[in-house]
Scaffold this motif. Structure first.
Motif, short mmCIF file in Angstrom:
data_model
loop_
_atom_site.label_atom_id
_atom_site.label_comp_id
_atom_site.label_asym_id
_atom_site.label_seq_id
_atom_site.Cartn_x
_atom_site.Cartn_y
_atom_site.Cartn_z
N ASP A 71 42.17 33.39 40.64
CA ASP A 71 41.54 32.14 40.22
C ASP A 71 40.52 31.67 41.26
OD1 ASP A 71 42.74 31.92 37.79
OD2 ASP A 71 44.27 30.48 38.42
N LEU A 72 40.77 31.95 42.53
CA LEU A 72 39.80 31.62 43.57
C LEU A 72 38.51 32.43 43.38
CD1 LEU A 72 40.41 31.17 47.33
CD2 LEU A 72 38.66 32.75 46.60
N LEU A 73 38.63 33.72 43.10
CA LEU A 73 37.45 34.55 42.87
C LEU A 73 36.61 34.03 41.71
CD1 LEU A 73 38.98 38.12 43.32
CD2 LEU A 73 37.61 36.85 44.98
N ARG A 74 37.27 33.44 40.72
CA ARG A 74 36.57 32.91 39.55
C ARG A 74 35.54 31.84 39.94
NH1 ARG A 74 38.72 32.89 34.33
NH2 ARG A 74 40.72 33.48 35.24
N LEU A 75 35.79 31.14 41.05
CA LEU A 75 34.92 30.04 41.45
C LEU A 75 33.89 30.45 42.50
CD1 LEU A 75 37.54 27.13 41.66
CD2 LEU A 75 36.25 27.96 39.68
N LEU A 76 33.82 31.72 42.83
CA LEU A 76 32.80 32.19 43.76
C LEU A 76 31.51 32.50 43.00
CD1 LEU A 76 34.80 34.53 46.16
CD2 LEU A 76 34.33 32.08 46.37
N PRO A 77 30.36 32.35 43.62
CA PRO A 77 29.09 32.62 42.93
C PRO A 77 28.96 34.09 42.56
CG PRO A 77 28.72 31.34 44.94
CD PRO A 77 30.14 31.81 44.97
N ASN A 78 28.42 34.34 41.37
CA ASN A 78 28.00 35.67 40.95
C ASN A 78 29.12 36.71 40.95
OD1 ASN A 78 25.20 34.82 40.70
ND2 ASN A 78 25.17 34.79 42.94
N ILE A 79 30.29 36.29 40.52
CA ILE A 79 31.40 37.20 40.27
C ILE A 79 32.08 36.71 39.01
CG2 ILE A 79 32.89 35.91 41.84
CD1 ILE A 79 34.42 38.51 42.35
N GLU A 80 32.41 37.63 38.10
CA GLU A 80 33.00 37.25 36.82
C GLU A 80 34.45 37.70 36.77
OE1 GLU A 80 32.39 37.73 31.98
OE2 GLU A 80 31.12 38.86 33.37
N ILE A 81 35.33 36.76 36.42
CA ILE A 81 36.74 37.04 36.22
C ILE A 81 37.06 36.85 34.74
CG2 ILE A 81 39.09 36.47 36.87
CD1 ILE A 81 37.42 37.58 39.16
N GLN A 82 37.57 37.90 34.10
CA GLN A 82 37.96 37.84 32.70
C GLN A 82 39.48 37.79 32.65
OE1 GLN A 82 36.15 41.42 31.22
NE2 GLN A 82 34.10 40.57 31.23
N GLY A 83 40.01 36.62 32.31
CA GLY A 83 41.44 36.40 32.45
C GLY A 83 42.20 36.52 31.15
N ARG A 84 43.46 36.86 31.27
CA ARG A 84 44.41 36.80 30.17
C ARG A 84 45.50 35.77 30.47
NH1 ARG A 84 43.14 42.37 30.34
NH2 ARG A 84 42.59 43.26 28.32
N GLY A 85 45.23 34.90 31.37
CA GLY A 85 46.18 33.86 31.75
C GLY A 85 45.78 33.30 33.09
N SER A 86 46.24 32.10 33.36
CA SER A 86 45.91 31.47 34.63
C SER A 86 47.03 31.69 35.63
CB SER A 86 45.66 29.98 34.42
OG SER A 86 45.00 29.42 35.53
N PHE A 87 46.87 31.16 36.84
CA PHE A 87 47.87 31.21 37.90
C PHE A 87 48.16 32.65 38.34
CE2 PHE A 87 48.58 27.40 35.39
CZ PHE A 87 48.60 26.42 36.36
N GLY A 88 47.22 33.57 38.07
CA GLY A 88 47.39 34.94 38.52
C GLY A 88 48.13 35.84 37.56
N THR A 89 48.32 35.44 36.30
CA THR A 89 49.06 36.27 35.34
C THR A 89 48.41 37.64 35.22
OG1 THR A 89 49.77 34.33 34.12
CG2 THR A 89 49.92 36.45 32.99
N GLN A 90 47.15 37.67 34.82
CA GLN A 90 46.40 38.93 34.78
C GLN A 90 44.92 38.62 34.64
OE1 GLN A 90 46.01 42.35 31.63
NE2 GLN A 90 47.97 42.58 32.65
N SER A 91 44.10 39.30 35.43
CA SER A 91 42.66 39.08 35.39
C SER A 91 41.93 40.39 35.63
CB SER A 91 42.22 38.06 36.45
OG SER A 91 42.73 36.77 36.18
N ASP A 92 40.84 40.60 34.89
CA ASP A 92 39.93 41.70 35.14
C ASP A 92 38.76 41.19 35.97
OD1 ASP A 92 41.60 43.17 33.57
OD2 ASP A 92 40.28 43.22 31.82
N ILE A 93 38.32 41.99 36.92
CA ILE A 93 37.26 41.58 37.85
C ILE A 93 36.02 42.42 37.57
CG2 ILE A 93 36.62 41.34 40.28
CD1 ILE A 93 39.66 41.35 40.90
N THR A 94 34.88 41.77 37.35
CA THR A 94 33.64 42.50 37.12
C THR A 94 32.55 41.95 38.03
OG1 THR A 94 32.53 41.13 35.44
CG2 THR A 94 34.32 42.55 34.69
N LEU A 95 31.64 42.82 38.42
CA LEU A 95 30.48 42.47 39.23
C LEU A 95 29.24 43.13 38.64
CD1 LEU A 95 32.01 42.94 42.80
CD2 LEU A 95 31.06 40.80 41.93
N ARG A 96 28.18 42.38 38.50
CA ARG A 96 26.90 42.90 38.02
C ARG A 96 27.01 43.61 36.68
NH1 ARG A 96 23.72 44.88 43.56
NH2 ARG A 96 23.39 42.75 44.32
#
Length: 659
Positions: A71-96
């Motif tokens: 969730d912290l990475l989600r709030l950084l500039p120019n990084i996309e987090i695609q989540g399936r839940g909050s609080f760290g349940t599951q997230s995919d991380i994409t860049l560019r």
């Protein structure tokens, strides 16, 4: 596009103008040239890497309105987090504009990516109290670390393993929150150092009974997420030191429609990861250092589609050994030579038993031929059982035009091999695989990309940084899931447990994809008054994807075409107010109608904001905390049919003690 640029400017320009008016820098203001980046394998200053790098100090992590690292990475500039839940349940991380499998995660320079699937890459086996800094490097890193670092790589540097010098002392910190829907959140840890001995550890626990889901069959997004970590280092002699870590991650959560669009999906998932890491370091002198690192990890994934269906049960083993030697020949030349080998294995009742060996040798050199000019070149000879032998080069350059302006550019190659899920998903699943499921393809080829970028960093004031980057990536054999008929899937895979009249999402090599985009960022750390500081960063990303042929890619359709994200904090001795959020625009999801599909369509655009307020009871020691996730109650889904949490309120206390 102008509308999105205007939105980004409306957020960023007031911040920039205010910082321009200030002549006194903030306490935390550091120029780019003063921030060391360890992910480059050279310990370079950020302004000399030739890359677009974001460094988040561990000391600032408690200010973000989040309850987990993804969730912290989600709030950084120019990084996309695609989540399936909050609080760290599951997230995919994409860049560019990358897929989630094209981002490499590192813990103290050691690969963290799970061999089964990239969906587990956000399961960080580390507590925030142990983190020295988080480094986000955009662009390829295959010449340094091998496959998967296509869109970029993220390195978590910890206090016990880092080659840094900290004063002796002890730090204890903890944030304890309770909230709606049975939420209990604990983020606590310690760090201590005394006469060459370093010890650190912590826990990160989030549990909740969950919100009611708007899905067929109802259900709640309940979760129980527990991470425990303990690490230590000892300076055995003046030159020789050793470090070790043991981490344990346990997760149990409702995974309804996490991976399928089927209306009968009632999935539940339980995962574990045990992480053991060791390091030996010999400091020959001030200019030479040798390091040997080893990681052994085992992880499990137990997935039940419905209470009446057979579970998918997976056990993964990963062993990684790495050695490197750093040498600084002069003030203008330094290099690192090293090698790495790993073994990935899976035992699965759904995917079968498989083992893959991988090895690589690398060299990276930094040259400063003239004042202000820095050139970094890297070369890796890489061998993998999946894709054979590859030569992977990388070249970066930065030129400090003036004290305030640096221009930079980079070109490099990237590779990525298919993981076990992409190759063998559903291969030996008992019974007939239901329609809408993902199906692997054993004959997948490795992805190969060429990447180019150019950018600049401008600091008109010590408290203000403006950054801009253009990037272009051409990739062949991109691996992604696309809709396919059952008969086509049977012909491609040879699997015998498929229904020829069903519709599946088949893993395939797409012909080619061209990805280009622009990243901009405004960062300010400005003193508004003698006791009041404004810290923040806001970024805007534009991505254009050009797919050759008539292909409808599932994961590429999820990538944000326009993304505004960032965070702002007002820091005072008596209070801290933090707001973070994002605004995302993407293409509408392509779905294939069928009787068994719930036709959940992803929201083409949405905005989500989090907020956190801390009031000091004892300045610098104890604070009351109030926090809101999804403050304005947005309803949206990031992936498939899994709805993200709506507004979630919580409150508690934060404690920080130092000696």
């Amino acid at each position: 596009m102008p509308r999105f640029l205007l939105l980004a400017a409306s957020v960023a320009l007031p911040l920039a103008v205010r910082a321009q008016q200030l002549t006194v820098p903030a306490d935390t203001a550091r120029r780019l040239g003063e921030v060391t980046v360890y992910a480059t394998r050279l310990g370079q200053l950020a302004g000399q890497t030739g890359r677009y790098v974001t460094v988040v100090p561990g000391s600032t992590l408690s200010r973000y309105p989040v309850a987990s690292l993804d969730d912290l990475l989600r709030l950084l500039p120019n990084i996309e987090i695609q989540g399936r839940g909050s609080f760290g349940t599951q997230s995919d991380i994409t860049l560019r504009g990358s897929t989630f499998n094209q981002v490499l995660i590192l813990l103290d320079g050691m690969r963290l990516n799970d061999p089964l699937t990239g969906h587990f890459n956000g399961y960080f086996p580390i507590s925030p109290a142990e983190i020295e800094q988080i480094e986000v490097v955009r662009g390829p890193g295959a010449a340094l670390y091998g496959p998967d670092a296509v869109g970029g790589f993220i390195n978590i540097v910890t206090k016990t393993f880092a080659a840094t010098h900290r004063p002796d002392g002890t730090e204890l910190a903890g944030t304890f929150l309770a909230g709606e829907y049975g939420l209990k959140s604990t983020n606590a840890g310690f760090y201590g150092q005394d006469h060459g001995l370093r010890l650190a550890g912590g826990i990160l626990n989030n549990t909740a009974s969950g919100q009611l889901l708007d899905l067929p069959g109802g259900g709640r997004n309940d979760f129980k997420l527990n991470t425990y970590s303990l690490s230590g280092a000892y300076q055995i002699t003046e030159k020789f030191s050793a470090a070790a870590r043991a981490s344990f991650d346990r997760r149990d959560y409702n995974a309804q429609n996490f991976y399928t669009t089927n209306s009968g999906d009632r999935a539940r998932e339980t995962t574990t990861r045990d992480w053991y890491q060791g390091q030996l370091r010999y400091q020959w002198n001030e200019r030479a250092r040798t390091e040997l690192s080893i990681v052994g990890t085992s992880s499990t994934d137990f997935y039940v589609y419905t209470p009446t269906t057979a579970a998918s049960d997976h056990l993964m083993h990963y062993l990684n050994v790495q050695g490197q030697h750093q040498l600084q020949l002069s003030d203008k030349l330094r290099f690192t030579l090293g090698g790495q080998a790993d073994r990935r294995a899976v035992q699965s009742n759904d995917r079968g038993d498989h083992t893959v060996w991988h090895a690589g040798a690398f060299a990276v050199a930094a040259i400063a031929p003239s004042p202000g000019l820095n050139i970094t070149a890297a070369l890796r000879l890489d061998h993998d059982q999946n894709y054979g032998t590859e030569v992977v080069p990388q070249l970066n350059a930065s030129q400090q035009v003036s004290e305030r302006l640096t221009v930079r550019g980079a070109v490099g190659r990237g590779i990525r091999a298919p993981n076990f899920t992409e190759q063998y998903n559903s291969a030996i699943r008992p019974g007939v695989v239901p329609s809408g499921f993902n199906v692997g393809s054993p004959g997948l080829r490795a992805e190969r990309t060429w990447n180019y970028e150019a950018g600049l960093d401008y600091q008109p004031r010590p408290a203000l940084t403006l950054r801009g980057t253009y990037f272009n990536r051409y990739g062949r054999n991109l691996i992604d899931y696309v809709a396919a008929s059952g008969s086509q899937t049977i012909e491609t895979t040879g699997f015998t447990n498929l229904n020829p009249n069903a519709t599946y999402r088949l893993a395939e090599n797409l012909f080619a994809v061209t990805t280009q985009g622009i990243e901009t960022e405004v960062t300010s750390r400005a003193r508004l008054a003698s006791t009041l500081r404004l810290d923040g960063s806001v970024g805007y990303t534009w991505v254009h994807l050009g797919v050759a042929g008539d292909v409808q890619s599932q994961y590429l359709s999820n990538v944000a075409r326009h993304l505004v994200s960032g965070n702002l904090s007002l820091v005072h001795q008596r209070f801290t107010l933090s707001v973070g959020g994002l605004y995302k625009v993407r293409a509408a999801q392509q779905t294939v109608p069928s009787a068994s599909t719930n036709l959940a369509v992803l929201t083409p655009s949405y905005a989500v904001f989090n907020a956190r307020l801390e009031l000091a009871l004892l300045p610098e020691r104890v604070w009351l905390v109030g926090q809101a996730q999804n403050l304005f109650n947005a309803h949206y889904s990031d992936l498939l049919g899994a709805p993200m949490p709506t507004r979630w309120l919580m409150a508690g206390v934060r404690v920080a003690l130092k000696r």
